[in-house]
Design an enzyme around this catalytic site. Structure first.
Site, PDB file in Angstrom:
ATOM      1  N   CYS A   1      51.465  -0.537  44.917  1.00 44.98           N
ATOM      2  CA  CYS A   1      53.126  -1.268  46.314  1.00 44.98           C
ATOM      3  C   CYS A   1      52.759   0.060  47.199  1.00 44.98           C
ATOM      4  CB  CYS A   1      54.440  -1.121  45.164  1.00 44.98           C
ATOM      5  SG  CYS A   1      54.459   0.652  44.531  1.00 44.98           S
TER       6      CYS A   1
ATOM      7  N   GLU B   1      49.415   3.306  38.834  1.00 43.17           N
ATOM      8  CA  GLU B   1      48.493   4.360  39.931  1.00 43.17           C
ATOM      9  C   GLU B   1      49.402   5.015  41.167  1.00 43.17           C
ATOM     10  OE1 GLU B   1      48.533  -0.332  40.665  1.00 43.17           O
ATOM     11  OE2 GLU B   1      50.202   1.149  40.306  1.00 43.17           O
TER      12      GLU B   1
END
Length: 160
Positions: free
Chosen positions: A86, A58
């Site tokens: 996260c 990501e």
């Protein structure tokens, strides 16, 4: 985008996570869709093979997207991920100005799979909590119970 569309993109992310694992990285995958639903970019995790601590799928995707597209355009885009981003990846998505996050399984479920593995000392910090401290109203959609086991399956045997 309806739930059926989200499932389609998340299943592609699961395939990307399989490719990531096969390439010698941790099993994570992400993709970016444009406002019309076209897949603009796909990204495997590259942390191990590049030695880049920020090489999460990501985070890397947000960085690449910010170099190619304007913040105004990215606000109307969606980042899909096998697992809830996260804290680091959520921050990268925030700074890239990507307007929507859709994920398959929660960070808490991921923590159950990874345990205390030093390769992935998973945070127990939902991305919604990270975003709640910011100044943007980034939409978060997930988890998707119907694909959570499929997303988790790619991790089986990896963290042991």
């Amino acid at each position: 985008m309806g739930e059926k569309d989200h499932i389609y993109y998340l299943k592609r992310c699961i395939e990307i996570s399989r490719e990531s694992r096969a390439a010698g990285n941790t099993p994570f995958g992400a993709l970016l869709t444009g406002p019309d639903g076209e897949i603009l970019m796909e990204q495997q995790n590259i942390e191990i093979t590049t030695g880049k601590c920020t090489g999460h799928a990501e985070c890397t995707l947000a960085e690449r997207a910010s170099q190619k597209y304007s913040k105004a355009f990215l606000w109307n885009c969606t980042l899909y991920s096998t697992a809830e981003p996260c804290a680091m990846c959520t921050g990268a998505i925030y700074w890239a100005n990507i307007g929507r996050i859709v994920y398959g399984m929660t960070e808490r479920r991921l923590l159950e799979l990874t345990g205390s593995n030093e390769q992935n000392p998973t945070f127990d910090l939902p991305c919604r909590e990270v975003l709640a401290r910011g100044q943007k109203q980034i939409e978060v959609v997930g988890p998707f119970v119907e694909i959570e086991e499929e997303a988790a399956e790619v991790h089986r045997g990896y963290w042991d």
